[in-house]
Design a protein around this motif. Sequence first.
Motif, PDB file in Angstrom:
ATOM      1  N   THR A  90      51.259-162.923 -38.049  1.00  0.00           N
ATOM      2  CA  THR A  90      50.476-163.360 -36.886  1.00  0.00           C
ATOM      3  C   THR A  90      49.707-162.202 -36.259  1.00  0.00           C
ATOM      4  O   THR A  90      48.766-162.417 -35.503  1.00  0.00           O
ATOM      5  CB  THR A  90      51.363-164.019 -35.808  1.00  0.00           C
ATOM      6  OG1 THR A  90      52.395-163.102 -35.415  1.00  0.00           O
ATOM      7  CG2 THR A  90      51.983-165.314 -36.323  1.00  0.00           C
ATOM      8  N   GLY A 147      46.244-162.481 -37.922  1.00  0.00           N
ATOM      9  CA  GLY A 147      45.589-163.786 -37.960  1.00  0.00           C
ATOM     10  C   GLY A 147      45.946-164.595 -39.190  1.00  0.00           C
ATOM     11  O   GLY A 147      45.164-165.419 -39.656  1.00  0.00           O
ATOM     12  N   ARG A 189      49.296-161.534 -30.334  1.00  0.00           N
ATOM     13  CA  ARG A 189      49.116-162.171 -31.634  1.00  0.00           C
ATOM     14  C   ARG A 189      47.961-163.174 -31.596  1.00  0.00           C
ATOM     15  O   ARG A 189      47.481-163.557 -30.537  1.00  0.00           O
ATOM     16  CB  ARG A 189      50.405-162.871 -32.061  1.00  0.00           C
ATOM     17  CG  ARG A 189      51.643-161.977 -32.094  1.00  0.00           C
ATOM     18  CD  ARG A 189      51.490-160.840 -33.085  1.00  0.00           C
ATOM     19  NE  ARG A 189      52.704-160.047 -33.198  1.00  0.00           N
ATOM     20  CZ  ARG A 189      52.780-158.742 -32.974  1.00  0.00           C
ATOM     21  NH1 ARG A 189      51.697-158.078 -32.578  1.00  0.00           N
ATOM     22  NH2 ARG A 189      53.918-158.099 -33.144  1.00  0.00           N
ATOM     23  N   SER A 190      47.541-163.620 -32.759  1.00  0.00           N
ATOM     24  CA  SER A 190      46.468-164.614 -32.824  1.00  0.00           C
ATOM     25  C   SER A 190      46.919-165.913 -32.162  1.00  0.00           C
ATOM     26  O   SER A 190      47.858-166.556 -32.646  1.00  0.00           O
ATOM     27  CB  SER A 190      46.113-164.900 -34.287  1.00  0.00           C
ATOM     28  OG  SER A 190      45.418-166.124 -34.393  1.00  0.00           O
ATOM     29  N   GLU A 239      39.646-166.001 -38.678  1.00  0.00           N
ATOM     30  CA  GLU A 239      40.690-165.337 -37.893  1.00  0.00           C
ATOM     31  C   GLU A 239      41.389-164.258 -38.716  1.00  0.00           C
ATOM     32  O   GLU A 239      41.694-163.171 -38.221  1.00  0.00           O
ATOM     33  CB  GLU A 239      41.708-166.388 -37.413  1.00  0.00           C
ATOM     34  CG  GLU A 239      42.609-165.917 -36.282  1.00  0.00           C
ATOM     35  CD  GLU A 239      41.960-165.985 -34.901  1.00  0.00           C
ATOM     36  OE1 GLU A 239      42.697-165.929 -33.907  1.00  0.00           O
ATOM     37  OE2 GLU A 239      40.711-166.076 -34.809  1.00  0.00           O
ATOM     38  N   GLY A 295      41.473-160.266 -38.091  1.00  0.00           N
ATOM     39  CA  GLY A 295      42.760-159.611 -37.850  1.00  0.00           C
ATOM     40  C   GLY A 295      42.980-158.414 -38.748  1.00  0.00           C
ATOM     41  O   GLY A 295      43.464-157.352 -38.298  1.00  0.00           O
ATOM     42  N   TRP A 349      40.250-162.360 -31.103  1.00  0.00           N
ATOM     43  CA  TRP A 349      40.821-163.663 -31.479  1.00  0.00           C
ATOM     44  C   TRP A 349      39.971-164.800 -30.919  1.00  0.00           C
ATOM     45  O   TRP A 349      39.405-164.686 -29.827  1.00  0.00           O
ATOM     46  CB  TRP A 349      42.251-163.805 -30.962  1.00  0.00           C
ATOM     47  CG  TRP A 349      43.261-162.817 -31.441  1.00  0.00           C
ATOM     48  CD1 TRP A 349      44.144-162.121 -30.679  1.00  0.00           C
ATOM     49  CD2 TRP A 349      43.551-162.443 -32.808  1.00  0.00           C
ATOM     50  NE1 TRP A 349      44.948-161.327 -31.446  1.00  0.00           N
ATOM     51  CE2 TRP A 349      44.609-161.512 -32.768  1.00  0.00           C
ATOM     52  CE3 TRP A 349      43.018-162.798 -34.046  1.00  0.00           C
ATOM     53  CZ2 TRP A 349      45.144-160.929 -33.916  1.00  0.00           C
ATOM     54  CZ3 TRP A 349      43.546-162.222 -35.200  1.00  0.00           C
ATOM     55  CH2 TRP A 349      44.594-161.306 -35.127  1.00  0.00           C
TER      56      TRP A 349
END
Length: 371
Positions: A147, A150, A273-274, A321, A325, A339
């Motif tokens: 996470t 992403g 985190r995403s 995403e 990331g 994000w």
Amino acid sequence: MTTNTVENQDVLTEVRGQVGFITLNRAKALNALSLDMVRSLTAILLQWQADAQVKAVAIRGSNKTGPFGGFCAGGDIRFFHQAALAGNPALEDFFTEEYALNHLIHNYPKPYIAFMDGIVMGGGMGISQGASHRLVTGQTKMAMPETNIGLFPDVGGGYFLSRCPGRSGEWLALTGDVIDGTTAVELGLADHMVDATRLPEGWEALAARNWADKASLDAWIATISVAAHATSTGARGQIDQYFALDTVSAIVQALEADSSDWAQHTAATLRKRSPLMLHVVLEQVRRARSMTLADDLRMERDMVRHCFHTAHLQRSGATSETVEGIRALAVDKDHHPQWNPARIEEVTPDMVAPFFASPWPAHAHPLQKLI
């Protein structure tokens, strides 16, 4: 007799006694798995599976000074980034073949002994969680940190994390927190705690084992085992309380309302985190809890296609995403991913549900042959 059987400098293999030995030898990249490495591992495991003279398989990693000290940090995310931007079809091949390898290991008919010393993350979990004997040490650093880039805990992560006690699977999947060897044993992600200083000795002794004696392997493990130290998951009650909540938003808001250091730290981690993938991952783990491994891997193969080609959000390549990331963590290394959506509360069910719709009809799924 020593026999080198796979021509790949990043995957060293030999047979001694009745054991096939594998050493991941890409230490400069923390043994991150390339497509060639996945193919070499698959080929040798299939070869040894059919070889009656090979009674067991052992796998370890290496560090810059020699064997052990590091297992595998995951898949080669820089390759993911480059391939996604270039439209390289090898990216699709990587995930199909990696997940098939994970399935092979989980279903391997011979003892498969994973020396999970040092870093064991992402794809490294994929080639060790299916082992019949998962050995960890005081140096083990284990995580599924996807996470943070992403992505989601793939390589069967939905399957093995969802089977951890209580809601610890949701906690590990969402936060990507690193756990030690003792905690890995406690959570069912490892079988034995062993003395890191005795790994070379234990590795060499495997070649002399009497594989006709079923108790021989247990006796060998006992010679290098150590007692686990005190548990390091003192927050298990809080984990089960908060990570059982229905949504990511509910989990984070409840953590933020708890003034304890653990809750505040965990909430802060989740906020980094995403947001999109946190919601996807919570759904993944909860679906996987009632799935077979093969069905989970098929679901994850669907999900990873959507991560790089998120058609329902009109995002692909650099705008996806996952590519964003990886850019922030491993390419530009600015550690400031942009994000989209930016906040957990902005993610809607309509953004999440399509990740679980297969891009392929069942008969044409890349992993349709897995059972």
